[in-house]
Design a protein around this motif. Structure first.
Motif, PDB file in Angstrom:
ATOM      1  N   VAL A 160       5.639   3.532   6.868  1.00 17.06           N
ATOM      2  CA  VAL A 160       5.533   4.907   6.365  1.00 17.06           C
ATOM      3  C   VAL A 160       6.415   5.763   7.277  1.00 17.06           C
ATOM      4  O   VAL A 160       6.582   5.447   8.453  1.00 17.06           O
ATOM      5  N   ILE A 183       0.850  -1.195   0.000  1.00 17.04           N
ATOM      6  CA  ILE A 183       0.000   0.000   0.000  1.00 17.04           C
ATOM      7  C   ILE A 183       0.886   1.246   0.000  1.00 17.04           C
ATOM      8  O   ILE A 183       1.806   1.357   0.812  1.00 17.04           O
ATOM      9  N   GLU A 216      12.862  12.672   9.672  1.00 13.68           N
ATOM     10  CA  GLU A 216      12.427  12.229  11.002  1.00 13.68           C
ATOM     11  C   GLU A 216      13.371  12.663  12.117  1.00 13.68           C
ATOM     12  O   GLU A 216      13.385  12.039  13.177  1.00 13.68           O
ATOM     13  N   LEU A 263       7.499  -0.814  11.915  1.00 14.61           N
ATOM     14  CA  LEU A 263       8.918  -1.040  11.615  1.00 14.61           C
ATOM     15  C   LEU A 263       9.640   0.298  11.466  1.00 14.61           C
ATOM     16  O   LEU A 263      10.769   0.353  11.000  1.00 14.61           O
ATOM     17  N   GLN A 264       8.956   1.385  11.884  1.00 12.75           N
ATOM     18  CA  GLN A 264       9.546   2.718  11.747  1.00 12.75           C
ATOM     19  C   GLN A 264      10.692   2.896  12.749  1.00 12.75           C
ATOM     20  O   GLN A 264      10.788   2.160  13.733  1.00 12.75           O
ATOM     21  N   ASN A 265      11.493   3.918  12.533  1.00 13.19           N
ATOM     22  CA  ASN A 265      12.539   4.275  13.498  1.00 13.19           C
ATOM     23  C   ASN A 265      11.980   5.170  14.593  1.00 13.19           C
ATOM     24  O   ASN A 265      10.876   5.694  14.481  1.00 13.19           O
TER      25      ASN A 265
END
Ligand SMILES: NC(=O)C1=CN([C@@H]2O[C@H](COP(=O)(O)OP(=O)(O)OC[C@H]3O[C@@H](n4cnc5c(N)ncnc54)[C@H](OP(=O)(O)O)[C@@H]3O)[C@@H](O)[C@H]2O)C=CC1
Ligand SMILES: CC(C)(CO)C(=O)C(=O)O
Length: 351
Positions: free
Chosen positions: A80, A34, A290, A105-107
């Motif tokens: 994302v 997606i 980020e 699974l983001q930082n």
């Protein structure tokens, strides 16, 4: 122990990381990739998910835009950027049922935002050890050797641990998965890697190689790591007994011991020297990154516990200036780093 099967899985965000994980999963089972834009959805649908770099493979995938999702998913693998949480989390919520689980699974410390929407029991975290660079829509370069790549997996609550065995089996379609009952410790360990490598390489305007090839940059990275460890310790977070003892690696107090730390940084991550940090990839695309969720977290938690974080402060300031366009993205900022090293060494008498 009760375990939970997931039939319908969506990778929410198929960019640098999601293309690669999506390719491995799609070889074996159903998964939807997606994305946000039509260009990426079309490229994935027409050409498949293409992995280059340390691995070469092209796998046909089912891809769609988030706004075209239908029905509900049992599991979202959430990949994302945190800067897009405001749009992506509500979209996942709209396509969830009461038992939908989100594995982020983001930082950073991303479970905080996800669990506000999905509850802590249904929020699971999987910090990613490997690096990936988006080359073009649908194509991503794996920059870590596959035999060194792993996921670390943990749940926010003991009740959430029933989701782990099946999520582990899904992630193992790509590489090794380490599980732990201390997700916070996994998160802070990954933050050490990100503040040291992602933060420093983005601030000095190059790939990881630029850190390894410049003594002043490698020394700055050592200071970043030491500050991060001091903040973790002041916050009372236990680092657990992982494979790597970061507290030991980043504790130094003399010329000789800082040299050892610099060698350790080189030995640990030189295998990924071609990696372009995810924050740098955003800056190169003219996007905000980020940094407030990475080095900025160390600065914030440091302030709370009265730990000084001068090198992380500098990195946050430089990266914000690069976002604003007042410093060019590729600038090394060598003079700023050398001045900061001198300031820290004068203050701490490390020479
Ligand atoms: N890259 C790396 O080496 C690593 C990254 N990470 C972390 O993983 C996370 C993802 O990073 P990365 O893969 O680099 O990110 P990318 O920017 O490369 O990819 C993000 C993807 O998310 C998609 N997207 C954006 N908004 C939405 C939305 N609302 N709904 C669905 N999809 C959306 C984008 O779609 P579109 O393509 O259409 O724009 C894109 O495919 C970050 O938190 C990062 O810190 C962790 C370890 C390593
Ligand atoms: C350090 C790396 C490449 C993963 O190992 C990463 O997390 C990033 O660049 O954001």
């Amino acid at each position: 122990m009760e375990t939970v099967e997931f039939e319908r899985i969506g990778i929410m965000g198929a960019g640098s990381l999601g293309i690669i994980l999506g390719a491995y999963i799609a070889e074996k089972r159903q998964v939807d990739l997606i994305v946000s834009s039509k260009a990426t959805a079309d490229a994935l649908t027409t050409n498949g998910a293409r992995v280059v770099g340390k691995v070469n493979k092209t796998v046909p995938v089912h891809a769609l835009r988030a706004k075209d999702m239908e029905g509900t998913y049992d599991l979202f693998l959430y990949m994302v950027k945190q800067t897009a949480n405001g749009t992506a989390i509500p979209q996942m919520l709209d396509h969830s049922h009461d038992n939908t689980v989100v594995c982020t699974l983001q930082n950073g410390l991303p479970e905080l935002a996800v669990s506000e929407a999905f509850s802590q029991d249904r929020t699971v975290g999987a910090p990613v050890s490997w690096g990936a660079t988006a080359i073009e829509p649908g194509v991503s370069m794996l920059t870590t050797p596959i035999n060194e790549a792993y996921f670390a997996l943990g749940s926010m609550t003991p009740r959430g641990s029933k989701y782990l065995p099946n999520i582990q089996a899904i992630l193992e379609l790509m590489c090794t998965v380490h599980t732990s009952d201390n997700l916070l410790s996994l998160r802070w360990s990954k933050l050490v890697i990100n503040t040291v490598m992602t933060g420093t390489s983005t601030a000095i305007g190059g790939s990881f190689a630029k850190v390894f090839d410049n003594d002043w940059a490698l020394k700055s990275a050592a200071y970043v790591g030491r500050e991060t460890i001091e903040v973790i310790s002041a916050s009372g977070t236990s680092m657990g007994i992982g494979e790597l003892d970061f507290s030991k690696i980043f504790s130094f107090d003399s010329d000789e011991t800082i040299s050892k730390t610099m060698k350790n940084i080189y030995n640990l991550w030189n295998g990924s020297r071609q990696a372009e940090a995810s924050m740098r990839q955003d800056l190169l695309k003219g996007r905000k990154c980020e940094v407030d969720s990475i080095n900025g977290i160390v600065v914030d938690v440091g302030k709370k516990h009265e730990v000084l974080t001068p090198m992380n402060d500098l990195i946050v300031d430089i990266i914000h200036a690069k976002e604003a366009g007042t410093i060019p993205v590729n600038a090394s900022c060598k003079a700023l780093f050398e001045a900061k090293i001198a300031e820290i060494e004068t203050a701490s008498k490390v020479r």
